[in-house]
Structure formats: C-alpha cells, structure tokens
Design an enzyme around this catalytic site. Structure first.
Site, PDB file in Angstrom:
ATOM      1  N   HIS A 216      46.054  42.462  36.310  1.00  0.00           N
ATOM      2  CA  HIS A 216      46.934  41.546  37.036  1.00  0.00           C
ATOM      3  C   HIS A 216      47.238  42.138  38.403  1.00  0.00           C
ATOM      4  CE1 HIS A 216      49.613  44.618  35.430  1.00  0.00           C
ATOM      5  NE2 HIS A 216      50.499  44.261  36.347  1.00  0.00           N
ATOM      6  N   ASP A 218      50.557  42.489  41.257  1.00  0.00           N
ATOM      7  CA  ASP A 218      52.018  42.423  41.279  1.00  0.00           C
ATOM      8  C   ASP A 218      52.477  41.388  42.297  1.00  0.00           C
ATOM      9  OD1 ASP A 218      52.159  44.370  39.345  1.00  0.00           O
ATOM     10  OD2 ASP A 218      52.400  46.018  40.770  1.00  0.00           O
ATOM     11  N   HIS A 278      44.997  45.550  38.808  1.00  0.00           N
ATOM     12  CA  HIS A 278      45.117  46.789  38.054  1.00  0.00           C
ATOM     13  C   HIS A 278      45.456  46.504  36.604  1.00  0.00           C
ATOM     14  CE1 HIS A 278      49.133  45.801  39.569  1.00  0.00           C
ATOM     15  NE2 HIS A 278      49.642  46.516  38.579  1.00  0.00           N
ATOM     16  N   ARG A 288      52.160  57.245  26.422  1.00  0.00           N
ATOM     17  CA  ARG A 288      52.308  57.227  27.879  1.00  0.00           C
ATOM     18  C   ARG A 288      53.468  56.334  28.284  1.00  0.00           C
ATOM     19  NH1 ARG A 288      50.131  53.664  31.914  1.00  0.00           N
ATOM     20  NH2 ARG A 288      50.154  54.643  33.981  1.00  0.00           N
TER      21      ARG A 288
END
Length: 357
Positions: A216, A218, A278, A288
């Site tokens: 997607h 931002d 990304h 993570r």
C-alpha cells in the site's frame, strides 16, 4: 470483510491457517539491500543545502530514505518500544476492550486495509489520534500513566521532526524561506498534525505463506517509522538499469528513522515525488514491532501542486480528510481518481477554480 471475531492469539498457532495463507508473496523478486538498492541514509546534521539536495534525490528516485542526526533522544525511542511491546503482550480479550469502532480512528484492530483483501494479515495494530487516555484506561485500569506519558512525549518529538523534514521538502521543491514564513496556505503546510500507528507482527511458523501488511501507499505527507531490530519493511523499486521491479528490504539501522513519502507529497510535487508502495513481511523466529507517525496538513488545508511547477497541475486540490475518504473507498486507486484530465482541466480552467498552493 474481516471483523473483530477474526482476532486470535498468534502465539497459540502452530501453522498458518487458510484464512491467513496468501497465494502470491513472490510477485516480484527480492533485491540485495546492500547492493545498488541500498536505501539512502541522510544525516540531518549536514548543511541545509546538501540535506535538501539529498532529500530531493531520495524523494524523486526512491520515495523513501532514512535519517540520522534527527535529534530524537534514544531513551524516547526505547520507551516507545517497551510500551508498544507491553500493549501487544496483553491477552486479546483485554486488547479488544480498546477496539477501534467501525467508524472511528483510534483503538486496537486489524489492518485498516484488510477490507480490500480476501486473506487476513499476520498483524495487529493500535491507532492513536489525539489523547491515548481513554483507551489506555481500558487496557490498564490501574497502570496507564506510563503509556500515556510515553505516547505524548513521542508525538511531541515526531511533530518537531515532521515539521523540520517538511520544511526541507518544500524548499527542495523550489519554495524559499520567505514563502514558508508567510501566513496562509503555504505556511499551513508546516503546521503538521499526526496519527501514531503502533504495529505488531508476531513470529510466524511459515512466513512464506503469510503477509504482515499488504502492499500500500500512505495517505499523508510523510510517515516517520521507527522499527525494532528485526527486518520486515520492504519497498517496491521500479524497473531501472539495475534490474526489473523488485522488493527492497529497508533494514533496521541503529538510531535511524525511516521516512516514507506519502500520497499528499506526491500531489504537492505534481507527481515528481513518488509515494512509495511498501509492505511488511514476517519472521519465523522474531516478533517485530514498528511505530509509524503519519503526518499531514491541518484539516482545513487543501493540498494541490505547488505554483513552482510550470504547466497544468496533474492533480486537483484535496484536503487530507477528503483524500482519506477516497482512500477508504478506492485504496491504491485514490490518486488516480483525482488526476486532472483534459476535460476536467478545461472545465476548471474556464471556471478559474483550479488553484495551486
């Protein structure tokens, strides 16, 4: 469409269920992050002219870069990591007490982009817009003050850094200090507001079949990302002289913060600065975490291509709220939906309503 009933305790899962099994994780090859695809690292302690030049190059060619010398104390980054870990370590039942409502912004929940995909992501998120107090009280009825203090301190540091970087971005696009010092639309671009997104990617028994966060872009001007020491962030590098389109890992660099170019900067630069596609992949062994500060303009400010560009604007003016609405309906086609076509250019030009900041 996924619902809160789709949440489960990731630690209890021994294999990836069909609900989370993605068929096409290898749509593009992966690149060597230490080769020609090494993401730019910019030291903000350099001269303004050099830093501006490096940022312009990174925004045009990459859509992402890392910054060092940013001035955010390491203690604040460490405290945020600790509190983020504490939050996501809570039992799912407890986290759901602070669930994000269907029409709300803040709270615990699935990835916002989940509704656009048939498979679920190996992911939990917690969004904070404004004060975290109400949600923190639901999570820790008797022990919420440290979380609130940490979030408020971090947001303060991120706002300062976001305004600093946006100043350099605007200068790199041809504005000057006098332009930025005036009140009005241009000055408003530096009065950034932000939303903090805390992300959790649990260890996965079969990372080749699961997706942490699907590809997607931002929505805001910039996203400032602090990631823990486990790799997972990947950006899509377009085909060039070094090879075909490929996924490039943005490795954790101690003390560095990652900055992604968002859709509003793409609009502001008339398409010169690329909002970067990304995603996040998961790890078999390590859990993570990442913390993303997504910044944009004040609610009333319309964003359109700067007057520093000759020719007609590629995109029409739009507020962040309006664009978020488009993004929620059209996902990665939102930018295309506000492109100025030959017909709309003629109509708007005749009506004298197309204005550039």
């Amino acid at each position: 469409m996924p619902s809160l009933s789709d949440h489960f305790e990731f630690d209890s899962i021994c294999e990836v269920p069909d609900s989370h099994a993605w068929p096409s994780l290898h749509d593009y090859p992966s690149a060597d992050p230490l080769g020609p695809d090494s993401v730019p690292i910019i030291d903000l302690r350099g001269s303004c002219s050099d830093t501006m030049k490096f940022i312009k190059h990174a925004c045009e060619r990459w859509g992402v870069f890392m910054v060092t010398g940013h001035g955010v104390p390491g203690d604040i980054l460490n405290q945020l990591e600790s509190e983020t870990c504490r939050l996501f370590s809570l039992p799912t039942k407890q986290k759901l007490k602070a669930a994000r409502p269907p029409d709300g912004v803040s709270g615990y929940g699935l990835a916002r982009i989940s509704s656009f995909f048939s498979k679920l992501m190996w992911y939990e998120g917690f969004t904070i817009s404004g004060s975290p107090l109400d949600h923190a009280r639901k999570l820790w009825p008797h022990d919420y003050s440290k979380f609130c203090e940490t979030i408020e301190g971090y947001n303060k540091e991120m706002k300062k850094l976001a305004e600093r970087v946006m100043n350099l971005v605007l200068l790199s696009l041809g504005l000057n200090e006098d332009d930025l010092g005036w009140a009005g639309p241009v000055g408003d671009l530096l009065k950034v507001s932000g939303v903090l997104q805390l992300n959790s990617y649990p260890a996965c028994p079969d990372p080749d079949r699961a997706m942490g966060l699907a590809a997607h872009t931002d929505s805001g001007f910039l996203t400032i990302l602090h990631q823990t020491n486990t790799s997972g962030l990947q950006i899509l590098r377009a085909q060039d002289q070094h090879g075909p389109a490929r996924w490039v890992t943005v490795p954790p660099v101690p003390g560095a913060l990652v900055i992604n170019v968002g859709d509003l900067s793409h609009i502001l630069s008339n398409g010169r600065f690329q909002s970067v596609l990304h995603r996040a992949v998961v790890n078999r062994i390590h859990h993570r975490y990442s913390m993303a500060y997504i910044c944009g303009p004040p609610a009333h400010t319309k964003v359109s291509p700067l007057r520093t560009f000759s020719g007609r604007p590629v995109y029409r003016a739009v507020t962040w709220a309006e664009y978020l609405g488009l993004k929620g309906k059209l996902f990665n086609q939102a930018l295309a939906s506000i492109r100025v076509t030959d017909e709309t250019w003629e109509d708007h030009n005749n009506a004298s309503v197309i204005t550039c900041v």
